[in-house]
Design a protein around this motif. Structure first.
Motif, PDB file in Angstrom:
ATOM      1  N   GLY A 131      -6.083   9.882  16.304  1.00 57.20           N
ATOM      2  CA  GLY A 131      -5.042  10.202  15.342  1.00 57.20           C
ATOM      3  C   GLY A 131      -4.936   9.143  14.258  1.00 57.20           C
ATOM      4  N   ARG A 132      -4.717   9.586  13.034  1.00 56.38           N
ATOM      5  CA  ARG A 132      -4.536   8.675  11.909  1.00 56.38           C
ATOM      6  C   ARG A 132      -3.532   9.280  10.939  1.00 56.38           C
ATOM      7  N   ASP A 133      -2.678   8.440  10.380  1.00 51.56           N
ATOM      8  CA  ASP A 133      -1.777   8.853   9.309  1.00 51.56           C
ATOM      9  C   ASP A 133      -1.640   7.678   8.355  1.00 51.56           C
ATOM     10  N   PRO A 134      -2.559   7.577   7.391  1.00 53.54           N
ATOM     11  CA  PRO A 134      -2.566   6.413   6.491  1.00 53.54           C
ATOM     12  C   PRO A 134      -1.317   6.294   5.628  1.00 53.54           C
ATOM     13  N   ASP A 135      -0.562   7.398   5.459  1.00 53.81           N
ATOM     14  CA  ASP A 135       0.627   7.352   4.607  1.00 53.81           C
ATOM     15  C   ASP A 135       1.893   6.961   5.375  1.00 53.81           C
ATOM     16  N   MET A 136       1.761   6.770   6.690  1.00 56.39           N
ATOM     17  CA  MET A 136       2.922   6.455   7.514  1.00 56.39           C
ATOM     18  C   MET A 136       2.938   4.972   7.860  1.00 56.39           C
ATOM     19  N   SER A 137       4.072   4.313   7.609  1.00 59.01           N
ATOM     20  CA  SER A 137       4.204   2.901   7.945  1.00 59.01           C
ATOM     21  C   SER A 137       4.419   2.742   9.442  1.00 59.01           C
ATOM     22  N   LEU A 138       4.346   1.514   9.931  1.00 63.73           N
ATOM     23  CA  LEU A 138       4.587   1.257  11.346  1.00 63.73           C
ATOM     24  C   LEU A 138       6.020   1.611  11.721  1.00 63.73           C
ATOM     25  N   SER A 139       6.963   1.282  10.867  1.00 59.35           N
ATOM     26  CA  SER A 139       8.363   1.640  11.121  1.00 59.35           C
ATOM     27  C   SER A 139       8.517   3.154  11.233  1.00 59.35           C
ATOM     28  N   ASP A 140       7.862   3.878  10.327  1.00 55.86           N
ATOM     29  CA  ASP A 140       7.922   5.343  10.359  1.00 55.86           C
ATOM     30  C   ASP A 140       7.339   5.878  11.659  1.00 55.86           C
ATOM     31  N   TYR A 170       9.838  -4.169  22.070  1.00 57.59           N
ATOM     32  CA  TYR A 170       8.697  -3.570  21.391  1.00 57.59           C
ATOM     33  C   TYR A 170       7.425  -4.092  22.035  1.00 57.59           C
ATOM     34  N   ALA A 171       6.750  -3.241  22.793  1.00 54.85           N
ATOM     35  CA  ALA A 171       5.508  -3.626  23.476  1.00 54.85           C
ATOM     36  C   ALA A 171       4.325  -3.320  22.568  1.00 54.85           C
ATOM     37  N   ARG A 172       3.551  -4.326  22.269  1.00 51.56           N
ATOM     38  CA  ARG A 172       2.392  -4.095  21.398  1.00 51.56           C
ATOM     39  C   ARG A 172       1.221  -4.971  21.820  1.00 51.56           C
ATOM     40  N   ALA A 173       0.037  -4.600  21.357  1.00 49.26           N
ATOM     41  CA  ALA A 173      -1.182  -5.316  21.725  1.00 49.26           C
ATOM     42  C   ALA A 173      -1.523  -6.422  20.735  1.00 49.26           C
ATOM     43  N   MET A 174      -1.287  -6.154  19.451  1.00 50.19           N
ATOM     44  CA  MET A 174      -1.654  -7.106  18.403  1.00 50.19           C
ATOM     45  C   MET A 174      -0.537  -8.120  18.174  1.00 50.19           C
ATOM     46  N   PRO A 175      -0.864  -9.410  18.082  1.00 47.29           N
ATOM     47  CA  PRO A 175       0.178 -10.422  17.873  1.00 47.29           C
ATOM     48  C   PRO A 175       0.855 -10.329  16.515  1.00 47.29           C
ATOM     49  N   VAL A 176       0.152  -9.811  15.508  1.00 45.89           N
ATOM     50  CA  VAL A 176       0.718  -9.680  14.163  1.00 45.89           C
ATOM     51  C   VAL A 176       0.458  -8.256  13.682  1.00 45.89           C
ATOM     52  N   VAL A 177       1.530  -7.572  13.221  1.00 42.51           N
ATOM     53  CA  VAL A 177       1.365  -6.189  12.772  1.00 42.51           C
ATOM     54  C   VAL A 177       1.922  -5.945  11.368  1.00 42.51           C
ATOM     55  N   ALA A 178       2.587  -6.951  10.784  1.00 43.09           N
ATOM     56  CA  ALA A 178       3.172  -6.795   9.456  1.00 43.09           C
ATOM     57  C   ALA A 178       3.289  -8.163   8.789  1.00 43.09           C
ATOM     58  N   PRO A 179       3.194  -8.206   7.455  1.00 42.47           N
ATOM     59  CA  PRO A 179       3.315  -9.493   6.758  1.00 42.47           C
ATOM     60  C   PRO A 179       4.755  -9.962   6.708  1.00 42.47           C
ATOM     61  N   TYR A 180       4.960 -11.258   6.826  1.00 40.01           N
ATOM     62  CA  TYR A 180       6.300 -11.840   6.709  1.00 40.01           C
ATOM     63  C   TYR A 180       6.845 -11.535   5.311  1.00 40.01           C
ATOM     64  N   PRO A 181       8.109 -11.182   5.150  1.00 38.99           N
ATOM     65  CA  PRO A 181       9.183 -11.145   6.148  1.00 38.99           C
ATOM     66  C   PRO A 181       9.456  -9.731   6.686  1.00 38.99           C
ATOM     67  N   VAL A 182       8.503  -8.824   6.555  1.00 35.79           N
ATOM     68  CA  VAL A 182       8.698  -7.459   7.055  1.00 35.79           C
ATOM     69  C   VAL A 182       8.823  -7.487   8.580  1.00 35.79           C
ATOM     70  N   ASN A 183       9.820  -6.796   9.118  1.00 37.76           N
ATOM     71  CA  ASN A 183      10.018  -6.742  10.556  1.00 37.76           C
ATOM     72  C   ASN A 183      10.287  -5.290  10.973  1.00 37.76           C
ATOM     73  N   PRO A 184       9.234  -4.545  11.328  1.00 36.09           N
ATOM     74  CA  PRO A 184       9.394  -3.128  11.679  1.00 36.09           C
ATOM     75  C   PRO A 184      10.377  -2.898  12.821  1.00 36.09           C
ATOM     76  N   LEU A 185      10.415  -3.805  13.797  1.00 39.11           N
ATOM     77  CA  LEU A 185      11.311  -3.634  14.934  1.00 39.11           C
ATOM     78  C   LEU A 185      12.765  -3.635  14.488  1.00 39.11           C
ATOM     79  N   HIS A 186      13.146  -4.602  13.654  1.00 40.44           N
ATOM     80  CA  HIS A 186      14.524  -4.679  13.198  1.00 40.44           C
ATOM     81  C   HIS A 186      14.862  -3.521  12.257  1.00 40.44           C
ATOM     82  N   GLU A 187      13.869  -3.043  11.494  1.00 44.60           N
ATOM     83  CA  GLU A 187      14.095  -1.876  10.635  1.00 44.60           C
ATOM     84  C   GLU A 187      14.440  -0.660  11.486  1.00 44.60           C
ATOM     85  N   VAL A 188      13.720  -0.480  12.580  1.00 47.41           N
ATOM     86  CA  VAL A 188      13.966   0.651  13.469  1.00 47.41           C
ATOM     87  C   VAL A 188      15.329   0.521  14.140  1.00 47.41           C
ATOM     88  N   CYS A 189      15.669  -0.682  14.572  1.00 51.16           N
ATOM     89  CA  CYS A 189      16.976  -0.895  15.211  1.00 51.16           C
ATOM     90  C   CYS A 189      18.111  -0.548  14.254  1.00 51.16           C
TER      91      CYS A 189
END
Length: 321
Positions: free
Chosen positions: A45-54, A78-97
């Motif tokens: 599955g791929r959705d290049p137009d969808m952000s991680l938060s989305d 938030y359980a994830r495999a990659m140590p970094v998933v977004a550039p600072y200061p973007v925080n997808p977890l807090h956006e979702v919360c």
């Protein structure tokens, strides 16, 4: 006892054949054939137009049990495999919360065990909730709703770099996400046992341990699966279905031979169509098992996962549906 209260999964409807990824991933024709014919990976599955938060919000939006219960959620993991998933200061977890009305909850990421972090997050969530309940008499602020506190576990990642798209000659990662509500007690999907084996000696920074990991991979995974069963007072004969990590088909075909476990009782259907969805595999397979009527009340099932990167983690959990 830790229990899964509800699980929701989102997989992008757009599917990309393995062959179409060859150019961007630098795969040879032989490697494509290896993935498709040997490992059984057809598309992801791929959705290049969808952000991680989305992506994470799509999974959370399907969690009907969360609506009206937001005040009970004390933790968001938030359980994830990659140590970094977004550039600072973007925080997808807090956006979702914020979007879910969970700003009051303690939110943090669990990534230390790579793709096995999803299982660790379930165990951690249950322990945190149990500690809160035990502390409630002395801490009036923890009493909250009489139904008890909850934790929300999110999993899922974007395949945004080469390393987040393919693991050399082993698997191809697919995009997707899951959301799971966890309680400290529950009548269904109760956690009976958890076992893990963290092996820092498999650090593959130099590539020298790759061959040894491949050689010991299945015996080490089998060991934690059997140890989890032993801690639950069960054997493989008591297990209705195994929910694997979706690394590839051949790994689990060989695991079945090693364990002498029927292959048709390992849920492998999502591997060809979705690939390895990072830490969300267990939740993706759980939803499929429920939708297909593979689990009945009282059935015991086993979930297994392996995380590789900076070492290796082998993990297994036993549940009662």
């Amino acid at each position: 006892m830790t229990a899964l209260e509800a699980v929701s999964v989102y997989l992008p409807p757009t599917r990309v054949p393995i062959e179409d990824l060859a150019g961007s991933l630098g795969l040879t024709e032989m490697q494509v054939k290896l993935f498709r014919r040997f490992h059984g990976l057809r598309e992801v599955g791929r959705d290049p137009d969808m952000s991680l938060s989305d992506l994470l919000m799509k999974a959370a939006a399907g969690l009907d049990a969360l609506r009206g219960q937001e005040h009970r959620v004390r933790y968001v993991l938030y359980a994830r495999a990659m140590p970094v998933v977004a550039p600072y200061p973007v925080n997808p977890l807090h956006e979702v919360c914020r979007a879910l009305g969970l700003e009051h909850a303690l939110a943090f990421t669990v990534t230390q065990q790579s793709c096995a972090s999803g299982l660790m997050a379930i165990d951690m969530a249950g322990r945190l909730l149990a500690a809160d309940i035990a502390a409630a008499p002395a801490r009036p602020d923890l009493t909250g709703d009489p139904a008890g506190p909850l934790a929300l576990i999110l999993a899922g990642e974007k395949a945004f770099t080469h390393d987040a798209q393919v693991f050399t000659d082993t698997t191809v990662f697919g995009e997707g996400a899951s959301a799971c509500l966890v309680s400290a007690s529950g009548a269904r999907d109760r956690l009976l046992a958890y076992a893990s084996n963290v092996r820092g000696d498999f650090d593959n920074a130099t590539g020298e341990n790759d061959a040894r990991l491949q050689r010991e991979y299945r015996p080490l995974l089998a060991e934690v699966m059997l140890r989890a069963l032993d801690e639950a007072g069960l054997t493989l004969d008591d297990i209705r279905v195994i929910l694997p990590h979706n690394v590839n088909m051949v790994t689990w075909q060989r695991m079945c031979l090693l364990l002498k476990f029927p292959r048709d009782r390992v849920l492998l259907d999502n591997i060809p169509a979705s690939g390895h969805v990072f830490c969300a595999d267990m939740f993706v397979n759980y939803k499929t098992a429920c939708e297909r009527g593979l689990l009945r009340p009282g059935d015991r099932y086993l979930a297994a996962a392996v995380g590789a990167g900076g070492g290796a983690t082998f993990a297994a959990m036993v549940f009662e549906h």
